[in-house]
Design a protein around this motif. Structure first.
Motif, short mmCIF file in Angstrom:
data_model
loop_
_atom_site.label_atom_id
_atom_site.label_comp_id
_atom_site.label_asym_id
_atom_site.label_seq_id
_atom_site.Cartn_x
_atom_site.Cartn_y
_atom_site.Cartn_z
N UNK A 227 -71.36 -32.26 85.77
CA UNK A 227 -71.51 -32.12 84.33
C UNK A 227 -70.28 -31.42 83.78
N UNK A 228 -69.45 -32.17 83.10
CA UNK A 228 -68.18 -31.62 82.60
C UNK A 228 -68.29 -31.29 81.11
N UNK A 229 -69.19 -30.39 80.81
CA UNK A 229 -69.36 -29.97 79.42
C UNK A 229 -68.19 -29.08 79.02
N UNK A 230 -67.57 -29.30 77.85
CA UNK A 230 -66.48 -28.42 77.41
C UNK A 230 -66.97 -26.99 77.23
N UNK A 231 -66.25 -26.06 77.80
CA UNK A 231 -66.63 -24.64 77.70
C UNK A 231 -65.92 -23.94 76.56
N UNK A 232 -64.85 -24.54 76.07
CA UNK A 232 -64.17 -24.02 74.89
C UNK A 232 -64.16 -25.10 73.82
N UNK A 233 -63.98 -24.70 72.57
CA UNK A 233 -64.10 -25.62 71.45
C UNK A 233 -62.87 -25.53 70.57
N UNK A 234 -62.22 -26.69 70.35
CA UNK A 234 -61.07 -26.75 69.43
C UNK A 234 -61.51 -27.05 68.00
N UNK A 235 -62.53 -27.88 67.84
CA UNK A 235 -63.04 -28.24 66.51
C UNK A 235 -64.52 -27.88 66.46
N UNK A 236 -64.87 -26.89 65.64
CA UNK A 236 -66.26 -26.49 65.47
C UNK A 236 -66.73 -27.01 64.11
N UNK A 237 -67.61 -28.00 64.11
CA UNK A 237 -68.02 -28.69 62.89
C UNK A 237 -69.49 -28.40 62.61
N UNK A 238 -69.81 -28.27 61.34
CA UNK A 238 -71.18 -28.03 60.91
C UNK A 238 -71.52 -29.11 59.89
N UNK A 239 -72.34 -30.09 60.31
CA UNK A 239 -72.66 -31.25 59.49
C UNK A 239 -74.10 -31.12 58.98
N UNK A 240 -74.24 -31.03 57.67
CA UNK A 240 -75.55 -30.89 57.04
C UNK A 240 -76.00 -32.25 56.52
N UNK A 241 -77.20 -32.66 56.92
CA UNK A 241 -77.76 -33.97 56.58
C UNK A 241 -78.64 -33.83 55.35
N UNK A 242 -78.38 -34.62 54.33
CA UNK A 242 -79.18 -34.53 53.10
C UNK A 242 -79.54 -35.93 52.60
N UNK A 243 -80.60 -35.98 51.82
CA UNK A 243 -80.99 -37.17 51.07
C UNK A 243 -80.97 -36.79 49.60
N UNK A 244 -80.27 -37.58 48.79
CA UNK A 244 -80.12 -37.23 47.38
C UNK A 244 -80.38 -38.41 46.47
N UNK A 245 -80.12 -38.18 45.19
CA UNK A 245 -80.28 -39.21 44.16
C UNK A 245 -78.98 -39.33 43.40
N UNK A 246 -78.44 -40.54 43.31
CA UNK A 246 -77.20 -40.78 42.58
C UNK A 246 -77.45 -41.78 41.45
N UNK A 247 -76.66 -41.71 40.39
CA UNK A 247 -76.80 -42.69 39.30
C UNK A 247 -76.53 -44.11 39.81
#
Length: 554
Positions: A343-363
């Motif tokens: 299991x070669x899971x990366x132990x360090x992180x170069x890009x730390x991303x936080x993606x928030x999932x939403x449902x909205x209403x657009x015109x």
């Protein structure tokens, strides 16, 4: 009868004096076919005259060449879901991402090598809603002489779960797009194309024939468009040995859980009293929103059962909102992390991303109520381009996209609490750029906006490690302390819990354009998707090759 979309698999094996891998050639034809098999008479788009479509068989390190010919009125592409496509991004398949679609009357040859993978995956159409009926299994066998890391089964069976609409799915989504409202839900769930005992359907259901004392490897695929599903066989335990073509530490359970796009291999031992046993496929939904709540049934039947056959042995089915059961199953999945399968899971992180999932209403000027439902990541509703993103990237065509996708949401709020007052989103074809061989962590955060539910996210071009998940808002200080960096399960599709979060990691060592999207087709249609640009590295082995000569044009 209208023209049909056929896919024909012609297998030709070519041996190299230096390499023991094979070149496997297939021909797939996409056609329309009239059917009364499921619920009503209508024409459906299928491949090689089959529903589900034909199974593609290969071995690890084989090269697969598939010629797809389009004989229907719709544009078509085929995605090889879970194939890493190392240096073959042109063959990945999502329309307007890595290729323009195959237009009616045209063909395209997909050419890729299966590197370092073995197990069960699936192929499916990757444009509009055609994958409802255009899908099939991919079986990747280990290299010759390499055994499974679990007891060898006596036989193998493929079980594909799906959804069925009595009406044309393209008409369903087109009507929803015009209205701006959610599309009609499916009418039935299917097991290998059979819905079981559903009112108005003529199918008698699928039968899994077994012999006493035998062990079967069941390759189970969720090819449904919008529903997460439980799978259970009355009176029998299942030993899970693989998820998304990655071996896992075996564990025994009676109910498995699959999101759309996920696969699970289990060992079934036919060690019960000779008879007939119910197989149940039931949906999971832990939110009060409309969905197909029909249970589909099949039968496990022991051979040499005396006539008359005994009554089918029934089973209890999970509750529709059995969230603890889904968490128990997901938490039980652990990679082997052995000498042969580290299991070669990366132990360090170069890009730390936080993606928030939403449902909205657009015109929406053309919609009936002047508004439409949309989905977004970090408040960006993804707009599909009119040309291939990969071509635009490769040829440096300006204006097709920007590379400024936000790493974090523009405004922080209580993601699993009260809905914000403003739920309008921004539209854009915005990508996120990754340098070659950089390591990436993405925390996918679910929210409580409008229609909260599980979101199965699929990453193209890579497997990733699921290092953590939880309910509520992700805590960047406390939650990483409990991440599993030893033996996390390796997957290509993972469900983001309703009002919860999941953290994944991968290494960006495959140059190209790679899609990340919700595998609920309704949400993908609403814009719940984005893409990564992974830049070239050094030398030809780290560089995206030029496109094939027959790449379709928009």
């Amino acid at each position: 009868m209208e023209p049909r979309l056929l896919v024909t698999f012609l297998v030709a094996l070519t041996f190299s004096p230096f390499v023991q891998s094979l070149v496997r050639h297939y021909k797939l034809s996409v056609v329309l076919k009239n059917t009364t098999k499921l619920c009503t008479t209508k024409s459906i788009v299928i491949v090689n005259g089959q529903f589900p479509g034909p199974t593609l068989y290969a071995r690890e390190d084989d090269t697969v060449v598939v010629r797809v010919t389009n004989h229907v009125k719709y544009n078509v592409t085929i995605h090889w879901h879970g194939i890493k496509q190392i240096q073959t991004g042109w063959a990945d398949g999502p329309a307007y991402v890595t290729q323009c679609p195959i237009q009616p009357g045209q063909s395209f040859v997909y050419n890729f090598t299966i590197t370092g993978q073995r197990g069960t995956l699936l192929w499916h159409a990757h444009i509009t809603w055609l994958r409802a009926t255009v899908h099939g299994a991919i079986v990747i066998l280990p290299k010759r002489g390499i055994p499974y890391p679990f007891p060898k089964p006596d036989k193998e069976k493929i079980i594909i779960l799906g959804e069925w609409w009595k009406s044309d799915v393209e008409a369903v989504i087109n009507q929803a797009s015009i209205s701006g409202l959610p599309p009609n839900i499916s009418d039935a769930h299917t097991i290998n194309g059979h819905p079981g005992q559903v009112p108005g359907c003529t199918s008698q259901g699928y039968t899994l024939h077994v012999e006493s004392g035998k062990t079967y490897l069941l390759r189970i695929i969720n090819a449904a468009l919008n529903d997460e599903l439980f799978f259970k066989i009355a009176g029998h335990k299942l030993t899970v040995v693989e998820a998304d073509a990655s071996y896992v530490k075996p564990f025994e359970i009676d109910t498995i859980f699959l999101s759309p796009g996920q696969t699970t291999n289990v060992l079934l031992t036919s060690n019960q009293i000779v008879g007939k046993y119910l197989i149940a496929v039931t949906p999971f939904m832990d939110a009060p929103i409309g969905f197909d709540n029909v249970t589909s049934f099949a039968t496990l039947r022991y051979k040499n059962t005396r006539q008359p056959y005994p009554k089918t042995i029934l089973t209890t089915i999970p509750a529709l909102n059995a969230t603890p059961l889904t968490f128990h199953f997901i938490d039980s999945l652990r990679s082997l992390n052995s000498k042969d399968y580290p299991t070669r899971v990366p132990l360090t992180v170069d890009h730390s991303l936080f993606f928030v999932i939403t449902v909205g209403l657009n015109p929406c000027d053309t919609c009936l109520q002047g508004i439409k439902l949309v989905s977004a990541i970090n408040n960006i509703t993804f707009v599909m381009p009119t040309t291939s993103l990969l071509e635009a990237h490769y040829y440096k065509i300006k204006g097709a996209f920007t590379d400024d996708f936000p790493a974090y949401p523009p405004v922080a709020f209580n993601y699993t609490g009260t809905q914000p007052a403003n739920i309008q989103t921004n539209n854009g074809t915005r990508l996120y750029r990754l340098s070659f061989n950089s390591t990436v962590q993405i925390v996918l955060q679910g929210t409580a906006m409008i229609a909260p539910e599980n979101h199965p996210f699929h990453l193209h071009g890579y497997n990733f490690f699921v290092v953590g998940q939880g309910l509520g808002n992700f805590d960047p200080l406390k939650d990483p302390l409990s991440f599993n960096l030893v033996d996390p399960v390796e997957r290509n599709t993972i469900g983001v819990p309703n009002a919860g979060w999941v953290a994944i990691r991968f290494r960006a060592d495959n140059p190209g354009i790679w899609f990340l999207h919700c595998h609920l087709e309704v949400h993908t249609t609403w814009g719940l998707k984005m893409a990564f640009i992974v830049d070239n590295g050094n030398g030809p082995n780290e560089t995206l090759p030029p496109p094939p000569n027959d790449l379709p044009r928009c």
